[in-house]
Design an enzyme around this catalytic site. Structure first.
Site, PDB file in Angstrom:
ATOM      1  N   GLU A 170       0.878  -1.170   0.000  1.00  0.00           N
ATOM      2  CA  GLU A 170       0.000   0.000   0.000  1.00  0.00           C
ATOM      3  C   GLU A 170       0.914   1.218   0.000  1.00  0.00           C
ATOM      4  OE1 GLU A 170      -2.375   2.717   2.916  1.00  0.00           O
ATOM      5  OE2 GLU A 170      -2.710   0.599   3.372  1.00  0.00           O
ATOM      6  N   CYS A 222      -3.005   7.525   5.000  1.00  0.00           N
ATOM      7  CA  CYS A 222      -2.975   7.115   3.599  1.00  0.00           C
ATOM      8  C   CYS A 222      -4.252   7.519   2.873  1.00  0.00           C
ATOM      9  CB  CYS A 222      -2.767   5.601   3.490  1.00  0.00           C
ATOM     10  SG  CYS A 222      -3.910   4.639   4.504  1.00  0.00           S
TER      11      CYS A 222
END
Length: 504
Positions: free
Chosen positions: A245, A282
């Site tokens: 990620e 994120c």
């Protein structure tokens, strides 16, 4: 031996030395122990591993006060945020225990021998099995939810895979404390030695990924960091899956109808979203599309006021703070980007970043505005009409999320925007904000590159799929088959001769 210091980001001072960086020989020893543990961990079965996950959750809860205190001192994220993160982590462990008890994740399938239009078919039975020892890299921004006790560790253990964790240098004391708690609990729950291990240091991380016992990698971090590890994997004689990620812009689109309905509220909420946790999520919304004209001006005025009311925010470490300063300075110098508001002066001790808001015309959005800048900064792109908005969306990179703020009952434009955004995001959000990722059966936390390099999720129950591989048994004797593939077994959902049969 290179020391691993624990630094207080509020002051920049070293508080303690947690450990020494792990040597190559020590990495080898821990990876070999993980390989030895793999068969016994799988042999615990679904019920045994579910019990293990529950024991880990209970142990973290019992050490809650100490864990939250150390994590706050080491990250500056605040005890309220960290207490919630620890609650989430315990819930996640228990949810994966439910996944194991349910058994549907196995994708158990039985095709009995018989005639087909293609001729005789042998007896075929298929299910998913553990991939083997997994390397997990802790993330700087989630010391409890994407680190030693995080989702990668929980899903890998649920799958039946031993885990070797690379502790993040931003919170080594938190990592060590959590590891000690989990390791002791795993032993008491009957897990084999080597089920959990941890290493410290950049060199140890590279050694870990290169080790032949490691069969997959879970990573949350920067794109450069991911590329460095991928380069190590490419040098292996047997390249392994890397589930990363990485980078995400997370655009938010505000329609004219939404502005007219609640413009000031949206402006304040957008600032709260992109400054949450000092913008170190994120899922931080880094780019917002707001209409030109009076309705959009109301959103902008609220954003101005909210940003101006902020003060410098604690960043996770010195490197992130320095990168934020470079990134915001670079954005401020880009033609076509106008600084709109900056946080007020305040405490500048330790590692801090001052919130910043910039604007641009959507028709002339510079490419720098579509790059992730980690920290409390966002760009607002003003669009004159729907055609200009749609054209601007075509130039965006893929993200973990994309959000549409609609007016009451508005459907036509949101439907068109959804069609345009779906190829560019793993989660579509309506009338909300992307920060906050619920742990659930339906959650997906991923997206096309550069958000991730995989089609899998790192949050939610299907995260377990990353650490499993399919095996088919052909004409196998009953006594050789796993229980879940034997005739008469009904405790898990199965597809038998093409028909889906629920458990029970």
């Amino acid at each position: 031996m290179t020391p691993v210091p624990s630094i207080d980001p509020r002051t920049g001072a070293t508080v303690e030395v947690v450990a020494a960086e792990t040597t190559t020989a020590e990495v080898d020893e821990r990876c070999r122990a993980a390989a030895r543990a793999a068969e016994a961990l799988e042999a615990m079965g679904r019920t045994g591993r579910a019990t293990l996950l529950g024991a880990l959750a209970d142990a973290l809860e019992a050490a809650r006060d100490d864990i939250v205190a150390v994590a706050d001192r080491e990250t500056g994220l605040g005890t309220t945020r960290l207490a919630g993160e620890l609650t989430r982590t315990g819930y996640q462990l228990r949810l994966f225990a439910d996944v194991l008890r349910d058994g549907g994740y196995l994708e158990a399938t039985v095709d009995h021998a018989g005639d087909t239009p293609m001729g005789a078919r042998p007896d075929l039975r298929r299910m998913l099995v553990p991939i083997g020892p997994v390397a997990v890299f802790g993330a700087s921004n989630f010391p409890l939810a994407f680190s030693v006790p995080g989702g990668d560790t929980a899903s890998a253990l649920a799958a039946g895979c031993p885990v070797v964790i690379k502790a993040h240098g931003s919170h080594p004391a938190t990592s060590q404390l959590c590891f000690d708690v989990l390791s002791a609990a795993a032993g008491k729950a009957g897990a084999p030695d080597g089920t959990l291990a941890m290493v410290h240091g950049l060199r140890a991380g590279a050694d870990l990924v290169a080790h032949p016992a490691i069969r997959a990698v879970g990573f949350t971090g920067s794109t450069p960091g991911a590329r460095a590890l991928l380069a190590v994997i490419e040098q292996r004689s047997d390249p392994i899956p890397f589930y990363g990620e990485l980078s995400s812009l997370n655009p938010v689109i505000v329609t004219r109808a939404a502005c007219a309905d609640r413009g000031s509220r949206i402006g304040a909420e957008l600032v709260a979203a992109f400054t949450l946790g000092a913008g170190q999520f994120c899922t931080k919304p880094g780019l917002a599309f707001v209409p030109a004209g009076p309705d959009g001006d109301e959103v902008m005025a609220a954003m101005h006021a909210a940003v101006a009311a902020t003060t410098p925010m604690v960043m996770l470490n010195e490197g992130i703070a320095a990168a934020y300063e470079r990134g915001t300075a670079r954005l401020g110098a880009v033609g076509g980007l106008t600084p709109e508001a900056r946080g007020a002066a305040g405490d500048d001790a330790g590692f801090r970043g001052t919130p910043l808001l910039l604007s641009a015309d959507a028709a002339d959005l510079p490419p720098e505005a579509t790059d992730e800048c980690f920290g409390p900064v966002a760009v607002v792109a003003r669009y004159r009409d729907d055609a200009e908005l749609v054209a601007a969306l075509e130039g965006l990179p893929a993200s973990l999320t994309a959000t549409v703020q609609r007016g009451p009952g508005e459907t036509e434009l949101p439907a068109e925007l959804s069609r345009r955004l779906r190829p560019r995001a793993g989660r579509l959000i309506y009338d909300g904000y992307p920060t906050g990722v619920a742990v659930s059966w339906a959650q997906h936390h991923g997206g096309p590159w550069p958000a991730t390099n995989t089609q899998h999720t790192s949050v939610g129950t299907s995260a377990i799929r990353r650490f499993l591989r399919p095996v088919t048994w052909q004409n196998a004797p009953e006594e050789i088959l796993p229980d879940e593939l034997r005739d008469g077994f009904t405790a898990v959902p199965r597809r038998v001769d093409g028909a889906l049969r629920p458990a029970g």
